[in-house]
Design a protein around this motif. Structure first.
Motif, PDB file in Angstrom:
ATOM      1  N   ASP A 171      -4.763  37.007  27.849  1.00 53.44           N
ATOM      2  CA  ASP A 171      -3.401  36.471  27.746  1.00 53.44           C
ATOM      3  C   ASP A 171      -2.437  37.329  28.557  1.00 53.44           C
ATOM      4  N   HIS A 175      -0.260  36.323  31.955  1.00 50.75           N
ATOM      5  CA  HIS A 175       1.202  36.413  32.029  1.00 50.75           C
ATOM      6  C   HIS A 175       1.668  37.299  33.183  1.00 50.75           C
ATOM      7  N   HIS A 213      -5.420  28.009  24.548  1.00 45.67           N
ATOM      8  CA  HIS A 213      -4.407  27.232  25.270  1.00 45.67           C
ATOM      9  C   HIS A 213      -4.479  27.610  26.737  1.00 45.67           C
ATOM     10  N   LEU A 397       5.873  41.165  26.112  1.00 45.26           N
ATOM     11  CA  LEU A 397       6.067  40.305  27.273  1.00 45.26           C
ATOM     12  C   LEU A 397       7.494  40.348  27.786  1.00 45.26           C
ATOM     13  N   HIS A 409       3.220  29.980  28.506  1.00 40.46           N
ATOM     14  CA  HIS A 409       2.668  28.806  27.810  1.00 40.46           C
ATOM     15  C   HIS A 409       3.482  28.594  26.555  1.00 40.46           C
TER      16      HIS A 409
HETATM   17 ZN   LIG Z   1       0.627  34.427  25.819  1.00 40.79          ZN
END
Ligand SMILES: [Zn+2]
Length: 460
Positions: A171, A175, A213, A397, A409
């Motif tokens: 993930d 990103h 996802h 993030l 996402h």
């Molecule tokens: Zn994420």
């Protein structure tokens, strides 16, 4: 004599069958969840046209795994693994509004350990606190592959028949770098699986690899948090951390994602959804009605209703103005195939018709957006492509996003939504696509009393 031979023969056949059956049963099963890896990357590395270069030889798939809305982990993993017993998360993200306490909770380093997100404990090998993800953010591919290798070693040494690995680093890598970084994870994982098989020839295992996802982006993403907050203020609402007065609306910006939620009293839902859906960079907002759901968008608005007939789901999508879910063009073909009855659309046909549409499986996913967390939003919105939503200062993030975050996402759209699943479990045939709550059932018994995910009849 002939009868005896026959009986003996039958006995041998039966015994052989029993041995084969036992062997089948004793085969270990390894589940690997790679957070946020899009379907397309899996399809690229497994493309049969690559011949010997294709990864995961002998595996079926990949299948498009149609994620939840929001297309993010704390909702998607309970969506995918709920049917086998994983409990729901308290919020869409680590920071969320708690209806019982009437205030915003979570998102800090201390509350990380205090507030339970059941998916974090579901895996035999998963994430270990926020510190882990901060370290992974610096060199997500290198450290992520190293952690994956440690996890595989643990699996080989473990005596568990079933072993679950979760990778958060995919993930982070998606990103901060791009989904192309996932190719390196796949190359490493392909080797690791071969090595694990060589290391344990007497303990065969099969593997199910999936993501929760996808990931969308490419260009620097524009944050719609401030414009959304401003629009509410201009309409006379107060943005708060607690719900006290009827004019209060709670927003819970946290990570930089492409969905967001508002919490307010029921009477405000319609107006708040209209206001937020009109903000530039917001694709649509949805909320729950007494019966069904309402969708507001710059493309118009519509109501959505659901009914069940003989165990089959049907939808009624009624645009009042425009076509917010861009669905009307699909209806004539469904009508021709007999999938429309008195204006009600067959759920299976809706799924099939929208798997590769701009917004895959929109009806089912919007309806479940209010069911897949124990603190559902009053209004939930999906950002337009090119936009994101989040707090400028909180979360790992957000720190990275101080530069220009290009990938995220959470939204309803295809790229953010489509994860993958592939497997070498004997006898499994890969379908084109699978809905989140059906993905894992071919590989694992359903949890007791939970054969499938259904919408609850209650209001929450
Ligand atoms: Zn994420």
């Amino acid at each position: 004599m002939a009868t005896r031979t026959l009986v003996f023969g039958l006995l041998v056949v039966t015994l052989l069958a029993a041995v084969a059956g036992a062997e089948e049963l004793s085969k270990r099963r390894l589940f690997i969840a790679l957070d946020a890896v899009p379907y397309q990357i899996a399809a690229d590395v497994m493309n049969p046209a690559l011949g010997d270069e294709a990864l995961f030889q002998g595996f079926e798939g990949p299948v498009r795994l149609v994620s939840t809305f929001p297309s993010s982990t704390s909702v998607a993993l309970p969506g995918i693994l709920g049917p086998i017993g994983l409990e729901r998360s308290p919020g869409y993200e680590a920071r969320f509004f708690d209806w019982q306490e009437g205030k915003v909770r979570g998102g800090g380093a201390v509350s990380y350990g205090r507030i339970e997100f059941p998916w974090r404990d579901f895996f035999d090998w998963g994430r270990k606190g926020v510190a882990g993800s901060a370290i992974e953010a610096v060199k997500p591919v290198k450290s992520g592959i190293k952690r994956l290798r440690n996890a595989m070693d643990d699996f080989v040494r473990s005596d568990k028949d079933e072993f679950w690995i979760y990778s958060a680093a995919t993930d982070i890598a998606g990103h901060v770098l791009s989904p192309q970084a996932h190719v390196d994870f796949f190359k490493a994982l392909d080797e690791m699986i071969l090595e694990a098989r060589q290391a344990s020839p007497d303990r065969p295992f099969d593997v199910v690899v999936f993501s929760d996802h996808g990931m969308d982006g490419g260009e620097p993403l524009i944050n719609v948090f401030k414009p959304a907050k401003r629009a509410l203020k201009q309409a006379g609402y107060r943005s708060k951390k607690r719900l006290k007065g009827t004019e209060d609306v709670v927003l819970t910006p946290f990570g930089l994602v492409s969905n967001f939620e508002a919490y307010t009293v029921d009477e405000n839902k319609g107006r708040v959804a209209e206001i937020l859906a009109a903000v530039e960079g917001v694709d649509l907002c949805a909320y729950k009605l007494e019966e069904g759901w309402r969708i507001e968008s710059h493309r118009g608005n519509a109501t959505l209703q659901q009914k069940e007939v003989d165990g089959e789901l049907w939808w009624k999508y009624e645009p009042h103005h425009g076509d917010p879910l861009q669905f009307q063009d699909l209806v004539p073909a469904m009508e021709e195939e007999g999938q429309v009855r008195d204006g009600w659309l067959s759920d299976a046909a809706c799924f099939e018709a929208t798997v590769v549409a701009e917004n895959p499986d929109p009806f089912y996913r919007i309806a479940h957006a209010f069911e897949l967390t124990t603190n559902p939003a009053s209004v939930i919105c999906s950002a337009s492509r090119g936009y994101m939503y989040g707090a400028p200062h909180t979360g790992v993030l957000a720190q990275i996003g101080k530069g220009h975050l290009r990938w995220t996402h959470g939204a309803l759209n295809r790229e953010a939504t489509l994860g993958f699943l592939f497997s070498d479990v004997a006898g499994w045939e890969a379908p084109e696509a699978v809905r989140f709550d059906r993905a894992i059932l071919p590989f694992h018994d359903a949890a007791e009393g939970e054969p499938e995910t259904k919408l609850s009849k209650s209001s929450q």
